[in-house]
Design a protein around this motif. Structure first.
Motif, PDB file in Angstrom:
ATOM      1  N   GLN A  80       0.816  -1.204   0.000  1.00 60.72           N
ATOM      2  CA  GLN A  80       0.000   0.000   0.000  1.00 60.72           C
ATOM      3  C   GLN A  80       0.858   1.266   0.000  1.00 60.72           C
ATOM      4  N   LEU A  81       1.920   1.269   0.789  1.00 58.20           N
ATOM      5  CA  LEU A  81       2.804   2.437   0.851  1.00 58.20           C
ATOM      6  C   LEU A  81       3.507   2.666  -0.486  1.00 58.20           C
ATOM      7  N   VAL A  82       3.909   1.579  -1.141  1.00 60.55           N
ATOM      8  CA  VAL A  82       4.584   1.696  -2.445  1.00 60.55           C
ATOM      9  C   VAL A  82       3.628   2.301  -3.466  1.00 60.55           C
ATOM     10  N   TYR A  83       2.392   1.764  -3.531  1.00 59.73           N
ATOM     11  CA  TYR A  83       1.397   2.302  -4.465  1.00 59.73           C
ATOM     12  C   TYR A  83       1.072   3.758  -4.130  1.00 59.73           C
ATOM     13  N   GLU A  84       0.939   4.042  -2.844  1.00 61.37           N
ATOM     14  CA  GLU A  84       0.597   5.389  -2.413  1.00 61.37           C
ATOM     15  C   GLU A  84       1.665   6.384  -2.846  1.00 61.37           C
ATOM     16  N   TYR A  85       2.934   5.991  -2.695  1.00 62.61           N
ATOM     17  CA  TYR A  85       4.014   6.885  -3.096  1.00 62.61           C
ATOM     18  C   TYR A  85       3.967   7.141  -4.607  1.00 62.61           C
ATOM     19  N   PHE A  86       3.784   6.071  -5.386  1.00 64.56           N
ATOM     20  CA  PHE A  86       3.787   6.241  -6.845  1.00 64.56           C
ATOM     21  C   PHE A  86       2.620   7.110  -7.308  1.00 64.56           C
ATOM     22  N   LEU A  87       1.464   6.948  -6.675  1.00 63.64           N
ATOM     23  CA  LEU A  87       0.310   7.783  -7.032  1.00 63.64           C
ATOM     24  C   LEU A  87       0.566   9.250  -6.695  1.00 63.64           C
ATOM     25  N   ARG A  88       1.135   9.497  -5.516  1.00 69.33           N
ATOM     26  CA  ARG A  88       1.463  10.886  -5.139  1.00 69.33           C
ATOM     27  C   ARG A  88       2.499  11.461  -6.101  1.00 69.33           C
ATOM     28  N   PHE A  89       3.434  10.621  -6.522  1.00 62.40           N
ATOM     29  CA  PHE A  89       4.468  11.033  -7.475  1.00 62.40           C
ATOM     30  C   PHE A  89       3.823  11.480  -8.790  1.00 62.40           C
ATOM     31  N   MET A  90       2.864  10.681  -9.287  1.00 60.61           N
ATOM     32  CA  MET A  90       2.210  11.009 -10.561  1.00 60.61           C
ATOM     33  C   MET A  90       1.272  12.203 -10.437  1.00 60.61           C
TER      34      MET A  90
END
Length: 401
Positions: A80-90
């Motif tokens: 979840q943290l990995v996905y969350e970071y990538f979404l915030r990045f995009m």
């Protein structure tokens, strides 16, 4: 740097690092530079990309969303943290698709779409958001994403290769269809006729029917000329023995009729109301009840009233029979309301249909009586022939003696 996750301390360190990255990229501006793009993509690939064992078709189709617990991934807190970071990045204001497109290519998108086979609904939900963001930001990948979703659907329909993420893919497509330009391209029309309509056929349709129905309605709303093909396509796949599926399709058909144009409605009256007559006459009370609820819809009622001369003769026999001998009193009450509505629409036609139906029933009874009498005559002749044969054999035997 790659942090070892073999120990509890390593896992905790990784969690803290990801939380710090999410906080940093959310709270600050001008923090995304060119070197961050390949590293972010690589970090996502290293942490979430994995392959799942093939699904068993029967297992998935027997899965009940209301009763069966989904399989939750024990690694979800980290994923979840990995996905969350990538979404915030995009989603960052500093994100530049032109710099990222070199690394966010078809291979990467294919890896992301493979992850939709995860059995964890929380992961599929985040993947849905992620793929939608990619579709929105990278114009060059749009056609590839649509074609690969088509490929996944077709494998499921015709080869039985189950994907857990069909509902999520359909949800993404619902938003995509909403943005299609009119007139629709041939590719999009083909998708409705050759992919979406056949998706109603598999036994496991209940798992994604709500999203599928939404996509169907979106298409009909976008291009009314597709209404006839959509309605006839559904009628062609109408279930004969699966009452739960029939109830679902009755609900979907009502959603389509809610937005149908009068000119398109006229084209489908005959096959549509023949199907409704069969559903109303169903001994399964939920099917009959769902079909009779069409008469509670104001817009559908206005269409029925406009074309009542065509519809009443189709519906009347089924309604009349049910009003006399259906086992469920709720259904009988609903049928009486429908008959009353028809009587108010056109009393003369209603009386004609009543007399015509009674006359036809009398003719049928006469035919049944004549058939029974004919069979009795045949039986008597058969008995006489049998007796004559026995007598003849006895006479022949005595002459020989």
């Amino acid at each position: 740097a790659v942090v070892s996750t073999q120990s509890t301390g390593g896992i905790e360190q990784k969690r803290q690092t990801l939380n710090e990255l999410i906080e940093y990229i959310t709270s600050n501006s001008n923090v995304i530079f060119e070197a961050a793009y390949p590293e972010t993509i690589r970090m996502l690939q290293c942490n979430v990309v994995r392959y799942f064992p093939p699904n068993q078709d029967d297992d998935k189709e027997d899965f009940d969303q209301d009763e069966d617990e989904p399989n939750y991934d024990p690694a979800w807190p980290h994923l979840q943290l990995v996905y969350e970071y990538f979404l915030r990045f995009m989603e960052s204001a500093d994100f530049q698709p032109s710099m990222c497109k070199k690394y966010c290519d078809q291979k990467f998108v294919l890896q992301i779409m493979t992850l939709f086979n995860s059995e964890d609904p929380r992961e599929r939900d985040l993947l849905k958001t992620l793929l939608h963001r990619i579709y929105g930001k990278f114009l060059g990948l749009r056609s590839f994403i649509r074609k690969h979703i088509n490929f996944i659907f077709l494998r499921y329909i015709f080869e039985g290769v189950v994907c857990n993420g069909i509902a999520e893919f359909l949800e993404i497509l619902g938003s995509i269809i909403n943005g299609f330009a009119v007139p629709l391209k041939q590719e999009h029309r083909h998708f409705l006729l050759k992919v979406l309509i056949p998706l109603h056929k598999p036994r496991g349709v209940a798992a994604y029917h709500a999203q599928l129905a939404y996509c169907m309605v979106q298409f009909v709303e976008k291009d009314p000329s597709l209404t006839e093909a959509a309605v006839l396509g559904l009628l062609k796949l109408w279930p004969r023995t699966n009452s739960a599926k029939e109830v679902m399709l009755l609900g979907e058909m009502e959603e389509i009729l809610d937005i149908i144009e009068p000119a398109q409605f006229k084209k489908v009256i005959s096959p549509l109301f023949k199907m409704l007559a069969r559903s109303v006459a169903s001994p399964q009370f939920q099917v009959a009840e769902r079909a009779l609820y069409y008469w509670n819809n104001e817009y559908i009622m206005s269409l029925i009233e406009e074309h009542h001369r065509i519809i009443m003769p189709v519906m009347f026999p089924a309604l009349y029979i049910i009003s006399k001998d259906h086992w469920n009193q709720t259904i009988v009450a609903l049928v009486y309301n429908v008959l009353k509505t028809f009587m108010e629409m056109n009393n003369l036609l209603f009386d004609e249909l009543t007399l015509s139906y009674k006359a036809e029933r009398q003719r049928e009874r006469r035919r049944d009586t004549q058939r029974e009498e004919a069979w009795k005559r045949i039986q008597k002749l058969a008995i006489k022939a049998s007796n004559f044969s026995g007598t003849a054999s006895g006479v022949s035997g005595s002459d020989t003696g």
